[in-house]
Design a protein around this motif. Structure first.
Motif, PDB file in Angstrom:
ATOM      1  N   LYS A 172       0.798  -1.263   0.121  1.00 37.36           N
ATOM      2  CA  LYS A 172      -0.013   0.292  -0.115  1.00 37.36           C
ATOM      3  C   LYS A 172       0.323   0.807   0.181  1.00 37.36           C
ATOM      4  O   LYS A 172       2.037   1.571   0.716  1.00 37.36           O
ATOM      5  N   ARG A 173       0.448   1.948  -0.643  1.00 38.85           N
ATOM      6  CA  ARG A 173       1.459   3.151  -1.130  1.00 38.85           C
ATOM      7  C   ARG A 173       0.350   4.970  -1.364  1.00 38.85           C
ATOM      8  O   ARG A 173      -0.441   4.596  -1.947  1.00 38.85           O
ATOM      9  N   LYS A 174       0.762   5.779  -0.603  1.00 38.26           N
ATOM     10  CA  LYS A 174      -0.206   6.589  -0.691  1.00 38.26           C
ATOM     11  C   LYS A 174       0.222   7.260  -2.020  1.00 38.26           C
ATOM     12  O   LYS A 174       1.262   7.456  -2.347  1.00 38.26           O
ATOM     13  N   ALA A 175      -0.380   7.752  -2.898  1.00 39.71           N
ATOM     14  CA  ALA A 175      -0.642   8.683  -4.633  1.00 39.71           C
ATOM     15  C   ALA A 175      -1.087   9.792  -3.647  1.00 39.71           C
ATOM     16  O   ALA A 175      -2.136   9.002  -5.020  1.00 39.71           O
ATOM     17  N   GLY A 176      -1.108  10.999  -3.989  1.00 41.18           N
ATOM     18  CA  GLY A 176      -1.887  12.389  -4.512  1.00 41.18           C
ATOM     19  C   GLY A 176      -3.119  11.794  -3.035  1.00 41.18           C
ATOM     20  O   GLY A 176      -1.960  11.590  -2.295  1.00 41.18           O
ATOM     21  N   ILE A 177      -3.929  12.113  -3.386  1.00 37.61           N
ATOM     22  CA  ILE A 177      -5.176  12.335  -2.485  1.00 37.61           C
ATOM     23  C   ILE A 177      -5.926  10.344  -1.483  1.00 37.61           C
ATOM     24  O   ILE A 177      -6.471  10.409  -0.828  1.00 37.61           O
ATOM     25  N   GLU A 178      -5.057   9.567  -2.800  1.00 37.96           N
ATOM     26  CA  GLU A 178      -5.533   8.136  -2.565  1.00 37.96           C
ATOM     27  C   GLU A 178      -4.645   7.166  -2.073  1.00 37.96           C
ATOM     28  O   GLU A 178      -2.738   7.859  -2.579  1.00 37.96           O
ATOM     29  N   PHE A 179      -4.776   6.050  -1.618  1.00 37.93           N
ATOM     30  CA  PHE A 179      -3.819   4.488  -1.583  1.00 37.93           C
ATOM     31  C   PHE A 179      -3.707   3.575  -3.039  1.00 37.93           C
ATOM     32  O   PHE A 179      -4.912   3.724  -3.182  1.00 37.93           O
ATOM     33  N   LEU A 180      -3.434   3.882  -3.268  1.00 46.74           N
ATOM     34  CA  LEU A 180      -2.369   2.251  -3.769  1.00 46.74           C
ATOM     35  C   LEU A 180      -2.177   1.655  -3.435  1.00 46.74           C
ATOM     36  O   LEU A 180      -1.748   0.770  -2.457  1.00 46.74           O
ATOM     37  N   LEU A 181      -3.218   0.455  -4.109  1.00 47.75           N
ATOM     38  CA  LEU A 181      -2.947  -1.115  -3.277  1.00 47.75           C
ATOM     39  C   LEU A 181      -2.502  -2.269  -4.069  1.00 47.75           C
ATOM     40  O   LEU A 181      -2.981  -1.963  -5.024  1.00 47.75           O
ATOM     41  N   ILE A 182      -2.224  -3.346  -3.737  1.00 51.55           N
ATOM     42  CA  ILE A 182      -1.456  -3.910  -3.932  1.00 51.55           C
ATOM     43  C   ILE A 182      -2.627  -5.625  -3.755  1.00 51.55           C
ATOM     44  O   ILE A 182      -2.257  -5.563  -2.334  1.00 51.55           O
TER      45      ILE A 182
END
Length: 194
Positions: free
Chosen positions: A175-185
């Motif tokens: 999980k990583r913050k990307a802008g205002i969202e969190f990207l997940l695998i």
């Protein structure tokens, strides 16, 4: 489009999952919506015993992926298809990779251009990915697993509930913050039968 944060997060997650994957000794790896081909090229360099396949509906993406595979000297069979529509035989995918169009958008945006198809995911960003969940049971091997990119706004808890009802476990592996969202695998794999 060029590889971005989601691609790099995906490769980071797969790097961390390599011990799990190597232990399973996958024979068949398929990436849906391969885009640039970077994710498959990365994994093909680490899982030498597997046969790799990659597909995309976009012919421009297939050309880009071919260049990446050639530059990385990896053997990957490429084909144009809409998700799993052209995949035969059933029940033999050991590792399924998918960086779907996950951005929540109006439905009409999903088919507005080739580039929009790569990111526009419709309602909740799930219209494309929700189409593959029902067919995982028949396409994944007994020990098969799916790795996919998602956003928090795609409702990963709902995905986990849906997959649990189908006999699968779901785990956020990165999980990583990307802008205002969190990207997940997400990693989705079959629950072992007792």
């Amino acid at each position: 489009y060029e590889p971005a944060e989601d691609t790099f997060l995906f490769m980071d997650a797969l790097q961390e999952e390599l011990p799990f994957l190597m232990e399973r000794e996958p024979r068949t790896v398929l990436e849906l919506g391969c885009g640039s081909g970077c994710v498959t090229a990365f994994l093909a360099q680490h899982l030498r015993g597997a046969t790799f396949f990659a597909s995309d509906i976009n012919p421009h993406a297939l050309q880009a992926a071919r260049r990446v595979f050639d530059a990385n000297k990896v053997e990957v069979e490429l084909f144009q298809a809409d998700l799993l529509s052209a995949w035969r035989p059933r029940g033999n995918i050991d590792v399924l990779l998918f960086n779907p169009p996950y951005v929540p958008t109006p439905k009409e945006e999903m088919t507005s251009s080739w580039i929009a198809r790569s990111w526009a995911g419709g309602d909740r960003g799930r219209e494309v990915v929700d189409r593959i969940f029902p067919s995982l049971q028949e396409h994944l091997s007994a020990g098969g697993c799916l790795y996919m990119v998602a956003l928090d706004s795609n409702d990963p808890h709902d995905i986990a509930s849906e997959m649990s009802a189908r006999g699968f476990r779901t785990k956020v592996v990165k999980k990583r913050k990307a802008g205002i969202e969190f990207l997940l695998i997400l990693k989705i794999w079959r629950r072992l039968q007792a």
